[in-house]
Scaffold this motif. Structure first.
Motif, PDB file in Angstrom:
ATOM      1  N   LEU A  16       3.398  79.752  73.507  1.00 57.54           N
ATOM      2  CA  LEU A  16       2.859  81.094  73.621  1.00 57.54           C
ATOM      3  C   LEU A  16       2.283  81.493  72.269  1.00 57.54           C
ATOM      4  CD1 LEU A  16       5.790  82.913  75.473  1.00 57.54           C
ATOM      5  CD2 LEU A  16       3.724  81.937  76.484  1.00 57.54           C
ATOM      6  N   ALA A  17       1.216  82.275  72.280  1.00 55.44           N
ATOM      7  CA  ALA A  17       0.635  82.821  71.057  1.00 55.44           C
ATOM      8  C   ALA A  17      -0.025  84.149  71.406  1.00 55.44           C
ATOM      9  CB  ALA A  17      -0.385  81.853  70.463  1.00 55.44           C
ATOM     10  N   PHE A  18      -0.067  85.049  70.442  1.00 54.13           N
ATOM     11  CA  PHE A  18      -0.642  86.378  70.661  1.00 54.13           C
ATOM     12  C   PHE A  18      -1.390  86.776  69.400  1.00 54.13           C
ATOM     13  CE2 PHE A  18      -0.465  91.035  71.267  1.00 54.13           C
ATOM     14  CZ  PHE A  18      -0.810  91.126  72.607  1.00 54.13           C
ATOM     15  N   ALA A  19      -2.538  87.429  69.571  1.00 52.74           N
ATOM     16  CA  ALA A  19      -3.364  87.829  68.439  1.00 52.74           C
ATOM     17  C   ALA A  19      -3.906  89.238  68.671  1.00 52.74           C
ATOM     18  CB  ALA A  19      -4.508  86.837  68.253  1.00 52.74           C
ATOM     19  N   PHE A  20      -4.556  89.766  67.661  1.00 53.69           N
ATOM     20  CA  PHE A  20      -5.087  91.126  67.734  1.00 53.69           C
ATOM     21  C   PHE A  20      -6.022  91.315  68.930  1.00 53.69           C
ATOM     22  CE2 PHE A  20      -7.890  94.623  66.644  1.00 53.69           C
ATOM     23  CZ  PHE A  20      -6.971  95.590  66.269  1.00 53.69           C
ATOM     24  N   ASP A  21      -6.872  90.339  69.205  1.00 56.56           N
ATOM     25  CA  ASP A  21      -7.785  90.436  70.354  1.00 56.56           C
ATOM     26  C   ASP A  21      -7.017  90.554  71.672  1.00 56.56           C
ATOM     27  OD1 ASP A  21     -10.001  90.314  68.713  1.00 56.56           O
ATOM     28  OD2 ASP A  21     -10.363  88.184  69.058  1.00 56.56           O
ATOM     29  N   ASP A  22      -5.861  89.904  71.745  1.00 54.49           N
ATOM     30  CA  ASP A  22      -5.027  89.993  72.948  1.00 54.49           C
ATOM     31  C   ASP A  22      -4.437  91.391  73.082  1.00 54.49           C
ATOM     32  OD1 ASP A  22      -5.440  87.226  73.494  1.00 54.49           O
ATOM     33  OD2 ASP A  22      -3.897  86.753  72.016  1.00 54.49           O
ATOM     34  N   ALA A  23      -4.066  91.991  71.962  1.00 59.67           N
ATOM     35  CA  ALA A  23      -3.548  93.365  71.988  1.00 59.67           C
ATOM     36  C   ALA A  23      -4.619  94.318  72.505  1.00 59.67           C
ATOM     37  CB  ALA A  23      -3.078  93.781  70.592  1.00 59.67           C
ATOM     38  N   GLU A  24      -5.841  94.095  72.071  1.00 56.53           N
ATOM     39  CA  GLU A  24      -6.959  94.920  72.544  1.00 56.53           C
ATOM     40  C   GLU A  24      -7.160  94.748  74.057  1.00 56.53           C
ATOM     41  OE1 GLU A  24     -11.725  95.615  71.729  1.00 56.53           O
ATOM     42  OE2 GLU A  24     -10.727  93.899  70.810  1.00 56.53           O
ATOM     43  N   MET A  25      -7.084  93.518  74.526  1.00 56.04           N
ATOM     44  CA  MET A  25      -7.227  93.266  75.973  1.00 56.04           C
ATOM     45  C   MET A  25      -6.096  93.926  76.763  1.00 56.04           C
ATOM     46  SD  MET A  25      -9.956  91.476  76.568  1.00 56.04           S
ATOM     47  CE  MET A  25      -9.653  90.771  78.162  1.00 56.04           C
ATOM     48  N   LEU A  26      -4.886  93.875  76.232  1.00 53.92           N
ATOM     49  CA  LEU A  26      -3.737  94.499  76.883  1.00 53.92           C
ATOM     50  C   LEU A  26      -3.942  96.009  76.972  1.00 53.92           C
ATOM     51  CD1 LEU A  26      -0.975  93.593  78.044  1.00 53.92           C
ATOM     52  CD2 LEU A  26       0.007  94.105  75.808  1.00 53.92           C
ATOM     53  N   ALA A  27      -4.417  96.618  75.897  1.00 50.88           N
ATOM     54  CA  ALA A  27      -4.684  98.060  75.887  1.00 50.88           C
ATOM     55  C   ALA A  27      -5.796  98.415  76.867  1.00 50.88           C
ATOM     56  CB  ALA A  27      -5.055  98.516  74.481  1.00 50.88           C
ATOM     57  N   ARG A  28      -6.785  97.546  76.982  1.00 55.74           N
ATOM     58  CA  ARG A  28      -7.889  97.793  77.921  1.00 55.74           C
ATOM     59  C   ARG A  28      -7.422  97.656  79.373  1.00 55.74           C
ATOM     60  NH1 ARG A  28     -12.475  94.034  76.732  1.00 55.74           N
ATOM     61  NH2 ARG A  28     -11.807  94.362  74.607  1.00 55.74           N
ATOM     62  N   GLU A  29      -6.505  96.746  79.624  1.00 53.54           N
ATOM     63  CA  GLU A  29      -5.992  96.519  80.977  1.00 53.54           C
ATOM     64  C   GLU A  29      -5.078  97.655  81.436  1.00 53.54           C
ATOM     65  OE1 GLU A  29      -5.582  94.596  84.580  1.00 53.54           O
ATOM     66  OE2 GLU A  29      -6.857  93.896  82.945  1.00 53.54           O
ATOM     67  N   PHE A  30      -4.337  98.250  80.496  1.00 51.59           N
ATOM     68  CA  PHE A  30      -3.381  99.319  80.819  1.00 51.59           C
ATOM     69  C   PHE A  30      -3.644 100.529  79.922  1.00 51.59           C
ATOM     70  CE2 PHE A  30      -1.385  95.213  81.657  1.00 51.59           C
ATOM     71  CZ  PHE A  30      -1.082  95.349  83.003  1.00 51.59           C
ATOM     72  N   PRO A  31      -4.824 101.164  80.054  1.00 50.86           N
ATOM     73  CA  PRO A  31      -5.201 102.215  79.105  1.00 50.86           C
ATOM     74  C   PRO A  31      -4.269 103.425  79.105  1.00 50.86           C
ATOM     75  CG  PRO A  31      -6.731 102.153  80.957  1.00 50.86           C
ATOM     76  CD  PRO A  31      -5.830 100.964  81.083  1.00 50.86           C
ATOM     77  N   GLN A  32      -3.830 103.855  80.268  1.00 53.37           N
ATOM     78  CA  GLN A  32      -2.960 105.032  80.338  1.00 53.37           C
ATOM     79  C   GLN A  32      -1.609 104.756  79.672  1.00 53.37           C
ATOM     80  OE1 GLN A  32      -4.193 107.904  81.484  1.00 53.37           O
ATOM     81  NE2 GLN A  32      -2.332 108.979  80.902  1.00 53.37           N
ATOM     82  N   ASP A  33      -1.004 103.631  79.996  1.00 50.97           N
ATOM     83  CA  ASP A  33       0.286 103.270  79.396  1.00 50.97           C
ATOM     84  C   ASP A  33       0.156 103.060  77.894  1.00 50.97           C
ATOM     85  OD1 ASP A  33       1.781 103.386  81.739  1.00 50.97           O
ATOM     86  OD2 ASP A  33       1.364 101.302  82.241  1.00 50.97           O
ATOM     87  N   ALA A  34      -0.918 102.397  77.466  1.00 50.41           N
ATOM     88  CA  ALA A  34      -1.121 102.143  76.041  1.00 50.41           C
ATOM     89  C   ALA A  34      -1.288 103.459  75.284  1.00 50.41           C
ATOM     90  CB  ALA A  34      -2.328 101.241  75.821  1.00 50.41           C
ATOM     91  N   LEU A  83      -0.452  82.501  77.076  1.00 48.55           N
ATOM     92  CA  LEU A  83      -0.647  81.098  77.468  1.00 48.55           C
ATOM     93  C   LEU A  83      -2.079  80.661  77.203  1.00 48.55           C
ATOM     94  CD1 LEU A  83       1.382  81.114  80.795  1.00 48.55           C
ATOM     95  CD2 LEU A  83       1.890  79.707  78.783  1.00 48.55           C
ATOM     96  N   GLN A  84      -3.022  81.526  77.510  1.00 53.56           N
ATOM     97  CA  GLN A  84      -4.434  81.216  77.288  1.00 53.56           C
ATOM     98  C   GLN A  84      -4.716  81.042  75.793  1.00 53.56           C
ATOM     99  OE1 GLN A  84      -7.221  84.425  78.214  1.00 53.56           O
ATOM    100  NE2 GLN A  84      -8.378  82.972  79.465  1.00 53.56           N
ATOM    101  N   ARG A  85      -4.154  81.900  74.959  1.00 53.26           N
ATOM    102  CA  ARG A  85      -4.357  81.832  73.501  1.00 53.26           C
ATOM    103  C   ARG A  85      -3.753  80.538  72.936  1.00 53.26           C
ATOM    104  NH1 ARG A  85      -7.354  84.062  69.978  1.00 53.26           N
ATOM    105  NH2 ARG A  85      -7.240  85.958  71.211  1.00 53.26           N
ATOM    106  N   ALA A  86      -2.567  80.176  73.384  1.00 55.15           N
ATOM    107  CA  ALA A  86      -1.861  79.012  72.819  1.00 55.15           C
ATOM    108  C   ALA A  86      -2.340  77.681  73.388  1.00 55.15           C
ATOM    109  CB  ALA A  86      -0.358  79.154  73.064  1.00 55.15           C
ATOM    110  N   ASN A  87      -2.982  77.712  74.541  1.00 55.53           N
ATOM    111  CA  ASN A  87      -3.395  76.480  75.228  1.00 55.53           C
ATOM    112  C   ASN A  87      -4.868  76.559  75.603  1.00 55.53           C
ATOM    113  OD1 ASN A  87      -0.485  75.354  75.691  1.00 55.53           O
ATOM    114  ND2 ASN A  87      -0.412  77.456  76.408  1.00 55.53           N
ATOM    115  N   PRO A  88      -5.772  76.658  74.622  1.00 52.30           N
ATOM    116  CA  PRO A  88      -7.187  76.901  74.920  1.00 52.30           C
ATOM    117  C   PRO A  88      -7.885  75.783  75.692  1.00 52.30           C
ATOM    118  CG  PRO A  88      -6.892  76.418  72.596  1.00 52.30           C
ATOM    119  CD  PRO A  88      -5.526  76.532  73.200  1.00 52.30           C
TER     120      PRO A  88
END
Length: 161
Positions: A16-34, A83-88
């Motif tokens: 598993l790996a996570f980066a700033f771009d992933d945080a942005e995608m997570l915020a975009r996917e769940f804008p109200q919760d974020a 998974l996508q970030r860690a296994n491109p």
């Protein structure tokens, strides 16, 4: 210092790996919760299933208690991004991640252990809070036991700052 996070899905151990771009995608996917909870709150509450409650020792202070009330989509999306970030090189899709999660459940697995690894990875990356945060060290062994279904008294944790 780098820390490795792994889960066993789809018949194999996966990084598993996570980066700033992933945080942005997570915020975009769940804008109200974020917006309402922040990304840290989204991961703690919607991915792990904790709820913010008043601290019994100091009611004006907030803490988290495990209530196992989570958002399945948030769990799947966070895991997919990691998974996508860690296994491109691997063609990982959200649908494939959903299939792996179903297979894990059908084999008698517990999704909390996978969600826990994903949450720890996201916090440790620094992209959730703006600095590296070791959620695993904060929660300790008590949270790990939730994944095994052995903990009667779930842990409480302080809100990540």
């Amino acid at each position: 210092m780098s820390k490795q996070f792994k889960v066993n899905l789809g018949g194999q151990e996966r990084n598993l790996a996570f980066a700033f771009d992933d945080a942005e995608m997570l915020a975009r996917e769940f804008p109200q919760d974020a917006k309402e909870k922040g990304l840290g709150g989204l991961v703690i509450e919607d991915v792990l299933g904790f709820a913010q409650v008043a601290d019994p020792d100091l009611p004006s202070k907030k803490t988290y208690a495990f209530v196992n009330r989570f958002n399945p989509r948030a769990r799947k999306v966070l895991l997919f991004l990691e998974l996508q970030r860690a296994n491109p090189r691997e063609k990982i899709t959200e649908q494939r991640v959903g299939t792996w999660l179903n297979e894990h459940l059908q084999a008698g697995g517990n999704l909390f252990e996978i969600a826990y690894a994903a949450a720890c990875c996201a916090f440790y990356s620094g992209a959730i809070t703006g600095h590296q945060y070791d959620l695993e060290a904060e929660l300790g062994d008590a949270a790990g036991e939730l994944g095994k279904g052995q903990t009667q008294q779930p842990p409480t944790v302080q809100a990540a700052e």
